[in-house]
Design a protein around this motif. Structure first.
Motif, PDB file in Angstrom:
ATOM      1  N   GLY A 179      57.808   0.988  44.392  1.00 55.37           N
ATOM      2  CA  GLY A 179      58.945   1.829  44.034  1.00 55.37           C
ATOM      3  C   GLY A 179      59.416   2.687  45.181  1.00 55.37           C
ATOM      4  O   GLY A 179      59.035   2.495  46.348  1.00 55.37           O
ATOM      5  N   ARG A 180      60.261   3.658  44.854  1.00 46.21           N
ATOM      6  CA  ARG A 180      60.778   4.615  45.830  1.00 46.21           C
ATOM      7  C   ARG A 180      59.894   5.846  45.796  1.00 46.21           C
ATOM      8  O   ARG A 180      59.669   6.441  44.733  1.00 46.21           O
ATOM      9  CB  ARG A 180      62.226   4.969  45.486  1.00 46.21           C
ATOM     10  CG  ARG A 180      62.919   5.847  46.518  1.00 46.21           C
ATOM     11  CD  ARG A 180      64.392   6.028  46.207  1.00 46.21           C
ATOM     12  NE  ARG A 180      64.588   6.651  44.914  1.00 46.21           N
ATOM     13  CZ  ARG A 180      65.087   6.032  43.857  1.00 46.21           C
ATOM     14  NH1 ARG A 180      65.413   4.755  43.930  1.00 46.21           N
ATOM     15  NH2 ARG A 180      65.263   6.674  42.711  1.00 46.21           N
ATOM     16  N   VAL A 181      59.386   6.249  46.945  1.00 50.59           N
ATOM     17  CA  VAL A 181      58.458   7.386  47.013  1.00 50.59           C
ATOM     18  C   VAL A 181      59.239   8.684  46.843  1.00 50.59           C
ATOM     19  O   VAL A 181      60.049   9.050  47.687  1.00 50.59           O
ATOM     20  CB  VAL A 181      57.696   7.387  48.354  1.00 50.59           C
ATOM     21  CG1 VAL A 181      56.783   8.602  48.438  1.00 50.59           C
ATOM     22  CG2 VAL A 181      56.892   6.099  48.502  1.00 50.59           C
ATOM     23  N   GLU A 182      58.985   9.366  45.725  1.00 51.77           N
ATOM     24  CA  GLU A 182      59.631  10.642  45.437  1.00 51.77           C
ATOM     25  C   GLU A 182      58.798  11.371  44.391  1.00 51.77           C
ATOM     26  O   GLU A 182      57.970  10.753  43.702  1.00 51.77           O
ATOM     27  CB  GLU A 182      61.054  10.422  44.938  1.00 51.77           C
ATOM     28  CG  GLU A 182      61.143   9.577  43.689  1.00 51.77           C
ATOM     29  CD  GLU A 182      62.586   9.297  43.292  1.00 51.77           C
ATOM     30  OE1 GLU A 182      63.498   9.649  44.062  1.00 51.77           O
ATOM     31  OE2 GLU A 182      62.798   8.721  42.211  1.00 51.77           O
ATOM     32  N   PRO A 183      58.984  12.696  44.246  1.00 53.73           N
ATOM     33  CA  PRO A 183      58.132  13.458  43.327  1.00 53.73           C
ATOM     34  C   PRO A 183      58.139  12.940  41.891  1.00 53.73           C
ATOM     35  O   PRO A 183      57.115  13.020  41.205  1.00 53.73           O
ATOM     36  CB  PRO A 183      58.719  14.871  43.416  1.00 53.73           C
ATOM     37  CG  PRO A 183      59.308  14.941  44.789  1.00 53.73           C
ATOM     38  CD  PRO A 183      59.844  13.574  45.065  1.00 53.73           C
ATOM     39  N   ALA A 184      59.274  12.422  41.418  1.00 52.50           N
ATOM     40  CA  ALA A 184      59.341  11.953  40.028  1.00 52.50           C
ATOM     41  C   ALA A 184      58.389  10.800  39.754  1.00 52.50           C
ATOM     42  O   ALA A 184      58.027  10.547  38.596  1.00 52.50           O
ATOM     43  CB  ALA A 184      60.770  11.532  39.680  1.00 52.50           C
ATOM     44  N   LYS A 185      57.953  10.096  40.792  1.00 52.71           N
ATOM     45  CA  LYS A 185      57.040   8.963  40.605  1.00 52.71           C
ATOM     46  C   LYS A 185      55.589   9.422  40.443  1.00 52.71           C
ATOM     47  O   LYS A 185      54.723   8.615  40.104  1.00 52.71           O
ATOM     48  CB  LYS A 185      57.152   7.996  41.784  1.00 52.71           C
ATOM     49  CG  LYS A 185      58.562   7.477  42.028  1.00 52.71           C
ATOM     50  CD  LYS A 185      59.134   6.763  40.825  1.00 52.71           C
ATOM     51  CE  LYS A 185      60.528   6.215  41.116  1.00 52.71           C
ATOM     52  NZ  LYS A 185      61.122   5.539  39.941  1.00 52.71           N
ATOM     53  N   ASP A 186      55.311  10.664  40.729  1.00 48.63           N
ATOM     54  CA  ASP A 186      53.997  11.285  40.513  1.00 48.63           C
ATOM     55  C   ASP A 186      52.854  10.476  41.131  1.00 48.63           C
ATOM     56  O   ASP A 186      51.869  10.144  40.462  1.00 48.63           O
ATOM     57  CB  ASP A 186      53.741  11.483  39.023  1.00 48.63           C
ATOM     58  CG  ASP A 186      52.630  12.509  38.758  1.00 48.63           C
ATOM     59  OD1 ASP A 186      52.248  13.225  39.706  1.00 48.63           O
ATOM     60  OD2 ASP A 186      52.145  12.576  37.619  1.00 48.63           O
ATOM     61  N   LEU A 187      52.972  10.207  42.418  1.00 53.12           N
ATOM     62  CA  LEU A 187      51.887   9.517  43.125  1.00 53.12           C
ATOM     63  C   LEU A 187      50.641  10.385  43.244  1.00 53.12           C
ATOM     64  O   LEU A 187      49.535   9.870  43.425  1.00 53.12           O
ATOM     65  CB  LEU A 187      52.359   9.093  44.518  1.00 53.12           C
ATOM     66  CG  LEU A 187      53.436   8.001  44.551  1.00 53.12           C
ATOM     67  CD1 LEU A 187      53.799   7.665  45.978  1.00 53.12           C
ATOM     68  CD2 LEU A 187      52.968   6.767  43.805  1.00 53.12           C
ATOM     69  N   VAL A 188      50.803  11.688  43.119  1.00 52.57           N
ATOM     70  CA  VAL A 188      49.641  12.586  43.173  1.00 52.57           C
ATOM     71  C   VAL A 188      48.699  12.275  42.007  1.00 52.57           C
ATOM     72  O   VAL A 188      47.482  12.139  42.191  1.00 52.57           O
ATOM     73  CB  VAL A 188      50.095  14.061  43.140  1.00 52.57           C
ATOM     74  CG1 VAL A 188      48.897  14.981  42.983  1.00 52.57           C
ATOM     75  CG2 VAL A 188      50.879  14.399  44.410  1.00 52.57           C
TER      76      VAL A 188
END
Length: 577
Positions: free
Chosen positions: A327-336
Motif C-alpha cells: 500500500g501507500r505508506v501513511e499514518p492511516a495505514k497504521d504500520l506502527v
C-alpha cells in the motif's frame, strides 16, 4: 451517446483519484463519445501531465481549484462596480446561501423545515450560477470583503448557532476562501451548447465540486446527472478541515456547506452508484433516496494476477512464512500497530518475516512517518538493518515496487503466505482485492468496506489491536490447508465481483437506462443539417413524469429574486483542449 465525464483531482491527469477506473471505463465503453471536464487540485498535478486518451475521448476541458490568479482563471468576474443590479443580486444570493449554511452548524438536527432549507440552498446556487453566466465569473466576488461581511452577518444574526457566533476574521476568511474553491464551477463557461449543454448524460466521478457542473448542466439544459462515489468525498472534506488547523467556527461552516452541497447533489441526481455499502450508508445519512442508490463495485484488472492466482500457493510462499503488506505508506495505514503485532508473531513463529511493500512516500508527513516506522522496526528487531532493503537477511524489510526485491507487484503477492491490512481508515481496499485475485489468504482490520469486500474469505480483526492482529496471522501461518481454502474462495469472489468487465457492463446498462428515461431535448442533425435517422432511442418517447419539459422544471427552480438571464455572454474560465 455523448457522455460528459466530470472529475476532480484525477483523470485525465497522471496522478490523483479514480484515474485508473475512469480510463478503464472510457476504454471499455468505446461505443460512446466522452468529453472530460476536469478540476485540478494543484499546480504540481497539472505539471506532471496527463494519461494517453483513447480515440473516443473527443475533448478535454480543465479548470484549476488551486489558484485565484486572474490570469490563470482568465478573469475573476464582477468586482464591486460591474453594476448595481448585479451586485445586489449577488449579495442577495450569497446572503441566502450563508444563512442556510449557518443554520446547519447547530449541535442537533436543523429545526427548520428540511425541504425548505434544501430549496433555499438550491435557489441560491442557481441564482449565483445565472449571475456568473450573465456577468462573468464569481471568483473575485466570492472572496471579496463584501462576501466576508455577508458571511459574518449570517454568523452574528439572532438565533445563529453558538458554533459560528464566535467566528473571528481569520475563520471567516478561511471559510469564504474554501467555499469559493468548492463553488469554482459556477464561474466556468461549460454550460452552453457545444459543451455540457450538448451532452446526453453527465457522469460525475465524485460528489462535491466534481458534481456541481452536472447540477448546473441539469439546471440550464436539462442534462441528466449520474453520480459515482468510490470514496466518501464528504468525509474527506471533514478530515481535510481538521488537518488544515482551522478554527472551530470555520470547520463548522465548511462541514455544513459541504453537507448541504452533498445533499443537493444526491437530491438532483438521476441515479447514484456507490462503490460499496460503507459509502452507501454515508449517502443515505446525507439524504440520498434509497430508490436512487445502486451499488457498483469498482473494476480492477485481474489479468496481471491471473498466472499467480491459477497457480495458487507454491512451495516458496508456504515455506517462507511471510506476511505481506502492500500500500501507500501513511499514518492511516497504521504500520506502527502492524510492527508491534509482528513482534508477537515473531515470538510465536521465529521463522516468520514481514515484507512492507509500498509506493514512494510523497510529502513531508509521509516521509517522516516512513522514517518513524523504519526506526521502530530497527528497535523491535535488532540485527540486520531493515532499511537496507535486503529482505533475505532481516525479519522486516521495507521495499518499493520496481525495486530489486519487487520487480512487479505480482511477484510480491506470489512470495507472500498471508496478506495483511492494518489500516484505521480505509475506503475500498485495493490491496486486498489484488491479494484475492492472487488467491492469497488475508488478515484485515474492520474498517471501511473491508468486510464487504472480503465476505467470508479472510480473517477480520478490530483496528488498533496488535494482539488480535498477531493472533489471526499466527493462526493462518500454522495452517497451510486453511490458507489454501481461503485463498481459493477469495479468488472466486474477486473474479465474480471486482473485475473491470463487470464494472463496465454495469455502467453500460445504467447509461442506457438513464437516457431512455429522459426527454429528447434537441434534434440530431448530420453535417449537412439533415435529421439523423434513429438518432433517438424509442424509449425516449415513452410517456411519463420524466418526460416533462426541462424548461418547466428550470423555471420552477429559478429564484424569484435572481431574475433569469439568457443573453449567453459566457466568459471562458476553463482551458479547453
Amino acid at each position: 451517446m455523448r457522455v460528459a465525464l466530470l472529475t476532480e483531482g484525477g483523470y485525465p491527469y497522471l496522478t490523483g483519484e479514480a484515474r485508473l477506473w475512469c480510463d478503464r471505463l472510457v476504454r471499455g465503453l468505446e461505443q460512446h463519445e466522452f468529453d472530460v471536464y476536469a478540476l485540478s487540485r494543484s499546480e504540481r498535478q497539472e505539471a506532471r501531465g496527463r494519461v494517453g486518451l483513447p480515440p473516443n475521448v473527443t475533448g478535454v476541458r480543465t479548470a484549476p481549484l488551486w489558484t485565484t490568479d486572474d490570469r490563470t482563471l482568465h478573469g475573476a468576474g464582477p468586482r464591486g462596480g460591474r453594476g448595481r443590479g448585479a451586485r445586489r443580486r449577488f449579495l442577495a444570493c450569497l446572503a441566502e446561501l450563508a444563512e442556510v449554511v449557518c443554520r446547519g452548524t447547530g449541535p442537533g438536527p436543523d429545526s427548520s423545515d428540511p425541504d425548505d432549507m434544501a430549496d433555499r440552498f438550491r435557489n441560491a446556487l442557481h441564482g449565483l450560477a445565472e449571475l456568473a453566466r450573465a456577468e462573468g465569473g464569481l471568483v473575485g466576488a466570492l472572496r471579496s470583503e463584501a462576501a466576508v461581511r455577508t458571511l459574518e452577518r449570517a454568523c452574528r444574526a439572532p438565533g445563529a448557532p453558538a458554533a459560528v457566533r464566535a467566528a473571528r476574521v481569520p475563520d471567516l476568511l478561511a471559510a469564504a476562501g474554501l467555499m469559493e474553491r468548492a463553488l469554482r464551477p459556477l464561474s466556468l463557461d461549460w454550460y452552453g451548447d457545444g459543451a455540457l449543454g450538448s451532452a446526453d448524460l453527465c457522469h460525475a466521478t465524485a460528489g462535491g465540486p466534481a458534481a456541481l457542473p452536472g447540477l448546473l448542466a441539469q439546471h440550464f439544459a436539462g442534462v441528466p446527472l449520474l453520480v459515482t462515489e468510490y470514496g466518501v468525498r464528504l468525509r474527506a472534506h471533514y478530515l481535510a478541515a481538521g488537518e488544515a488547523g482551522l478554527g472551530a467556527p470555520a470547520r463548522a461552516l465548511l462541514a455544513s456547506f459541504h453537507g448541504r452541497l452533498a445533499a443537493e447533489v444526491y437530491r438532483e441526481a438521476a441515479l447514484i452508484t456507490p462503490g460499496n455499502t460503507h459509502v452507501r450508508r454515508w449517502q443515505e445519512r446525507c439524504g440520498a433516496e434509497r430508490a436512487k442508490l445502486r451499488t457498483v463495485h469498482p473494476g480492477m484488472a485481474a489479468d496481471r494476477f491471473a498466472e499467480i492466482g491459477e497457480r495458487g500457493y507454491d512451495g516458496r510462499a508456504d515455506a517462507s512464512g511471510t506476511l505481506l503488506w502492500v500500500g501507500r505508506v501513511e499514518p492511516a495505514k497504521d504500520l506502527v500497530s502492524l510492527l508491534h503485532a509482528f513482534a508477537e508473531v515473531r515470538a510465536a513463529e521465529p521463522g516468520a518475516r514481514l515484507r512492507i511493500v509500498g509506493t514512494a512516500a510523497e510529502g513531508r508527513e509521509a516521509e517522516e512517518y516512513l522514517t518513524r516506522c523504519r526506526a521502530l522496526a530497527a528497535r523491535l528487531f535488532p540485527g540486520p538493518d531493515p532499511a537496507d532493503g535486503a529482505h533475505d537477511d532481516g525479519a522486516v524489510s521495507f521495499e518499493e515496487i520496481g525495486g530489486p526485491g519487487v520487480p512487479d507487484l505480482a511477484d510480491a503477492y506470489a512470495a507472500g503466505a498471508v496478506v495483511v491490512l492494518s489500516s484505521v481508515v480505509e475506503g475500498f481496499p485495493i490491496s486486498l482485492v489484488e491479494a484475492m485475485f492472487c488467491g492469497r489468504a488475508t488478515v484485515s482490520t474492520d474498517v471501511g468496506a473491508v468486510v464487504e469486500v472480503i465476505g467470508g474469505t479472510g480473517l477480520v480483526v478490530p483496528p488498533r489491536d496488535p494482539g488480535a492482529l498477531a493472533e489471526a496471522c499466527v493462526a493462518l501461518l500454522r495452517d497451510p490447508a486453511r490458507r489454501e481454502r481461503l485463498g481459493a474462495a477469495a479468488r472466486a469472489r474477486a473474479l465474480e465481483l471486482f473485475t473491470v468487465e463487470q464494472n463496465v457492463a454495469a455502467f453500460r446498462g445504467i447509461y442506457l437506462e438513464i437516457v431512455s428515461h429522459c426527454p429528447v431535448r434537441r434534434d440530431a442533425l448530420d453535417e449537412a443539417g439533415e435529421p439523423v435517422p434513429f438518432a433517438h432511442p424509442a424509449e425516449a418517447h415513452v410517456p411519463g413524469r420524466w418526460a416533462a419539459s426541462a424548461s418547466t422544471a428550470e423555471a420552477a427552480a429559478t429564484p424569484s429574486w435572481a431574475g433569469r438571464e439568457t443573453d449567453g455572454r459566457d466568459r471562458l474560465k476553463g482551458a479547453a483542449v
